[in-house]
Scaffold this active site. Structure first.
Site, PDB file in Angstrom:
ATOM      1  N   GLY A  18     -11.971   9.666 -14.459  1.00 13.33           N
ATOM      2  CA  GLY A  18     -12.355  10.395 -13.246  1.00 13.33           C
ATOM      3  C   GLY A  18     -13.754  10.084 -12.757  1.00 13.33           C
ATOM      4  O   GLY A  18     -14.381  10.904 -12.085  1.00 13.33           O
ATOM      5  N   MET A  98      -2.384   5.957 -11.912  1.00  8.44           N
ATOM      6  CA  MET A  98      -1.643   4.763 -12.323  1.00  8.44           C
ATOM      7  C   MET A  98      -0.156   4.762 -11.939  1.00  8.44           C
ATOM      8  O   MET A  98       0.610   3.977 -12.471  1.00  8.44           O
ATOM      9  CB  MET A  98      -1.779   4.570 -13.841  1.00  8.44           C
ATOM     10  CG  MET A  98      -3.222   4.431 -14.316  1.00  8.44           C
ATOM     11  SD  MET A  98      -4.224   3.249 -13.374  1.00  8.44           S
ATOM     12  CE  MET A  98      -3.556   1.720 -13.974  1.00  8.44           C
ATOM     13  N   ASN A 115      -6.795   5.237  -1.596  1.00  4.12           N
ATOM     14  CA  ASN A 115      -6.865   4.703  -2.953  1.00  4.12           C
ATOM     15  C   ASN A 115      -8.055   3.757  -3.031  1.00  4.12           C
ATOM     16  O   ASN A 115      -8.422   3.136  -2.040  1.00  4.12           O
ATOM     17  CB  ASN A 115      -5.586   3.943  -3.295  1.00  4.12           C
ATOM     18  CG  ASN A 115      -5.600   3.426  -4.734  1.00  4.12           C
ATOM     19  OD1 ASN A 115      -5.959   4.147  -5.665  1.00  4.12           O
ATOM     20  ND2 ASN A 115      -5.231   2.174  -4.924  1.00  4.12           N
ATOM     21  N   HIS A 117      -9.408   0.371  -5.095  1.00  5.43           N
ATOM     22  CA  HIS A 117      -8.860  -0.711  -5.917  1.00  5.43           C
ATOM     23  C   HIS A 117      -9.977  -1.698  -6.249  1.00  5.43           C
ATOM     24  O   HIS A 117     -10.757  -2.063  -5.371  1.00  5.43           O
ATOM     25  CB  HIS A 117      -7.732  -1.422  -5.153  1.00  5.43           C
ATOM     26  CG  HIS A 117      -7.083  -2.496  -5.963  1.00  5.43           C
ATOM     27  ND1 HIS A 117      -6.198  -2.216  -6.977  1.00  5.43           N
ATOM     28  CD2 HIS A 117      -7.222  -3.849  -5.943  1.00  5.43           C
ATOM     29  CE1 HIS A 117      -5.804  -3.366  -7.534  1.00  5.43           C
ATOM     30  NE2 HIS A 117      -6.415  -4.361  -6.923  1.00  5.43           N
ATOM     31  N   GLY A 151       3.843   0.194  -0.477  1.00  6.90           N
ATOM     32  CA  GLY A 151       3.695  -0.984  -1.341  1.00  6.90           C
ATOM     33  C   GLY A 151       2.624  -0.769  -2.396  1.00  6.90           C
ATOM     34  O   GLY A 151       1.994   0.292  -2.468  1.00  6.90           O
TER      35      GLY A 151
END
Length: 199
Positions: A18, A98, A115, A117, A151
């Protein structure tokens, strides 16, 4: 939009330590992000993100994924979407979560799930992106905050930060430098999306 107090309400989903949620929380506490984390959910009962949330006085719960190790079943997603909605969440932040988010949640929070990445998407989607970059001999990596679509790491990009791959970088050293950038980029991206919702 945000119940009259001007603060945008965030829900955070995470599977691990986190640290990105902590970065958002720090930005809220130092006044650089006008938001409030109202709910933290994790698919991992041992995830440190739950402890971080509890220490900060934020409601935190474990997501029931029906015993699946990697799948995020539709009924679990529908239950999560319901909890987030009930908490008044306006933007959902995935922070090291995940599991792939699909239609049940995307329908409830269209263009409101973000999100982060650890690569310059579209390069190196999927797991261990920093290791992919080092193994590939890439000269540059970085991190991306993007909207979530159906996706894997394919949604529209909101912001990116570049991180050079330096000689003798290992997967670990590169990952550590990418994470430093993530912790600045994510609160900035939330600020940008919140502003677009308010306008």
């Amino acid at each position: 939009m945000s119940n009259g107090d001007g603060k945008i309400k965030l829900g955070v989903l995470g599977s691990g330590s986190g640290s990105n949620m902590q970065a958002i929380l720090d930005a809220i506490q130092d006044g650089s992000l006008d938001a409030e984390i109202v709910l933290v959910l994790s698919d991992n009962p041992d995830a440190y993100i739950l402890e971080r949330a509890q220490k900060a006085g934020i409601p935190a719960e474990v997501i029931d994924c029906g015993g699946y190790k990697t799948r995020f079943p539709d009924e679990s997603q529908a239950a999560v979407a319901e909890k987030l909605k009930a908490a008044g969440v306006e933007i959902v932040c995935l922070a090291g979560f995940m599991r792939l988010v699909k239609q049940p949640m995307l329908d409830v929070f269209p263009n409101r799930i973000l999100n982060i990445h650890p690569s310059l998407l579209p390069a190196y989607p999927g797991l261990m992106a920093w290791k992919q970059a080092v193994d590939d001999g890439a000269r540059e990596s970085g991190c991306t905050v993007h909207y979530v679509d159906a996706g894997m790491d394919t949604g529209p990009i909101i912001l990116q930060a570049r991180v050079p791959v330096i000689p003798n970088d290992t997967a670990d050293t590169l990952h550590a430098r990418i994470q430093e950038q993530e912790h600045t980029l994510y609160p900035e991206a939330v600020r940008k999306v919140a502003a677009s919702l308010e306008s």
